[in-house]
Motif scaffolding. Structure first.
Motif, PDB file in Angstrom:
ATOM      1  N   GLU A  95      67.395  35.514  51.975  1.00 52.59           N
ATOM      2  CA  GLU A  95      67.231  35.894  50.639  1.00 52.59           C
ATOM      3  C   GLU A  95      66.815  34.501  49.864  1.00 52.59           C
ATOM      4  O   GLU A  95      66.079  34.619  48.972  1.00 52.59           O
ATOM      5  CB  GLU A  95      68.523  36.446  49.813  1.00 52.59           C
ATOM      6  N   GLU A  96      67.176  33.520  50.175  1.00 47.97           N
ATOM      7  CA  GLU A  96      67.015  32.058  49.799  1.00 47.97           C
ATOM      8  C   GLU A  96      65.394  31.897  50.035  1.00 47.97           C
ATOM      9  O   GLU A  96      64.637  31.295  49.167  1.00 47.97           O
ATOM     10  CB  GLU A  96      67.981  31.035  50.208  1.00 47.97           C
ATOM     11  N   ASP A  98      63.012  34.141  50.279  1.00 46.72           N
ATOM     12  CA  ASP A  98      62.120  34.927  49.593  1.00 46.72           C
ATOM     13  C   ASP A  98      62.250  34.536  48.247  1.00 46.72           C
ATOM     14  O   ASP A  98      61.426  34.557  47.276  1.00 46.72           O
ATOM     15  CB  ASP A  98      62.784  36.326  49.575  1.00 46.72           C
ATOM     16  N   GLU A  99      63.470  34.016  47.538  1.00 42.76           N
ATOM     17  CA  GLU A  99      63.595  33.535  46.345  1.00 42.76           C
ATOM     18  C   GLU A  99      62.978  32.159  46.008  1.00 42.76           C
ATOM     19  O   GLU A  99      62.144  31.890  44.942  1.00 42.76           O
ATOM     20  CB  GLU A  99      65.186  33.315  45.864  1.00 42.76           C
ATOM     21  N   ILE A 100      62.881  31.305  46.949  1.00 44.41           N
ATOM     22  CA  ILE A 100      62.428  29.965  46.575  1.00 44.41           C
ATOM     23  C   ILE A 100      61.267  29.514  47.489  1.00 44.41           C
ATOM     24  O   ILE A 100      60.750  28.267  47.286  1.00 44.41           O
ATOM     25  CB  ILE A 100      63.729  28.763  46.651  1.00 44.41           C
ATOM     26  N   ASN A 101      61.057  30.248  48.195  1.00 46.57           N
ATOM     27  CA  ASN A 101      59.525  30.027  49.458  1.00 46.57           C
ATOM     28  C   ASN A 101      60.149  29.103  50.604  1.00 46.57           C
ATOM     29  O   ASN A 101      61.374  28.559  50.515  1.00 46.57           O
ATOM     30  CB  ASN A 101      58.541  29.434  48.871  1.00 46.57           C
ATOM     31  N   SER A 205      59.027  38.179  51.278  1.00 50.77           N
ATOM     32  CA  SER A 205      57.872  37.484  50.698  1.00 50.77           C
ATOM     33  C   SER A 205      56.827  37.009  51.789  1.00 50.77           C
ATOM     34  O   SER A 205      55.898  36.579  51.312  1.00 50.77           O
ATOM     35  CB  SER A 205      58.570  36.135  50.210  1.00 50.77           C
TER      36      SER A 205
END
Length: 216
Positions: A95-96, A98-101, A205
């Motif tokens: 999840e991290e 996908d959120e911050i790259n 992502s």
């Protein structure tokens, strides 16, 4: 060019204590090697490790984890935990990622690994060319896992930890064969994605996963 950079121009056949020695001469008596693994896979977290070796008790055979057999990595993993002054492993979740790259997630995992050391390090040798934003003195070292004993130790810890984690996840999702491919986009993994779809452990992502989700 400072001494650290001049030493960096030298070549060595295997990791040694040259870079650690420079930091020690600069007054840093407690230093850690830092490395991460798992930037490229399509599934699973990115994992980082920080290791403070005892210079009087360094396990024999430390090297870039990619240059070692699985059996050798596993043996060194146990030896590092037994002989090092401190070892810390940390993750950044899917999840991290996908959120911050993935790059920023890798930096986050490294910061968490250093913060988790039970013995505080005064300086860090970090694999690569980008500092992760630690609160201690940091020197980056390209191909550090093949040049520094401390970074090599961190690479082994991170690699074995993540391989075991992916094997455990793979037991719950055997169709993807993560026990063998550790989440990388090999043919069998991609075939399973096309057949059964995306799991909660996939990085949405990443282009191959995003493509499948768009098709669905």
């Amino acid at each position: 060019m400072d001494l650290f950079e001049r030493v960096g121009l030298d070549t060595a056949s295997k990791p040694d204590w040259r870079f650690e020695a420079i930091l020690e001469r600069e007054g840093y008596t407690s230093l850690c090697g830092v490395d991460e693994v798992g930037r490229g896979p399509l599934a699973g977290p990115v994992v980082a490790a920080a290791v403070i070796l005892d210079p009087q008790c360094v396990p024999d055979g430390l090297n870039d984890s990619k240059k070692l057999s699985k059996k050798k990595r596993e043996a060194l993993f146990d030896q590092i935990y037994e002989q090092a002054i401190a070892v810390s492993v940390a993750q950044a979740s899917v999840e991290e990622i996908d959120e911050i790259n993935i790059l920023e997630a890798s930096m986050l995992a490294m910061r968490r690994a250093v913060a988790g050391l039970v013995v505080e390090a005064q300086a860090a040798l970090v694999d690569g060319n980008r500092a992760p934003g630690l609160e201690i003195h940091t020197r980056t070292l390209v191909k550090g896992d093949a040049r520094s004993l401390s970074v090599a130790a961190a690479s082994i810890i991170a690699k074995v930890f993540r391989d075991r984690l992916m094997k455990n996840l793979g037991q719950k999702h055997p169709e993807y064969d993560w026990g063998s491919n550790a989440g990388y986009g090999v043919a069998k993994h991609l075939a399973a994605l096309r057949l059964v779809g995306v799991s909660p452990h996939h990085r949405k992502s990443f282009a191959p996963i995003r493509k499948i989700l768009n098709e669905e």
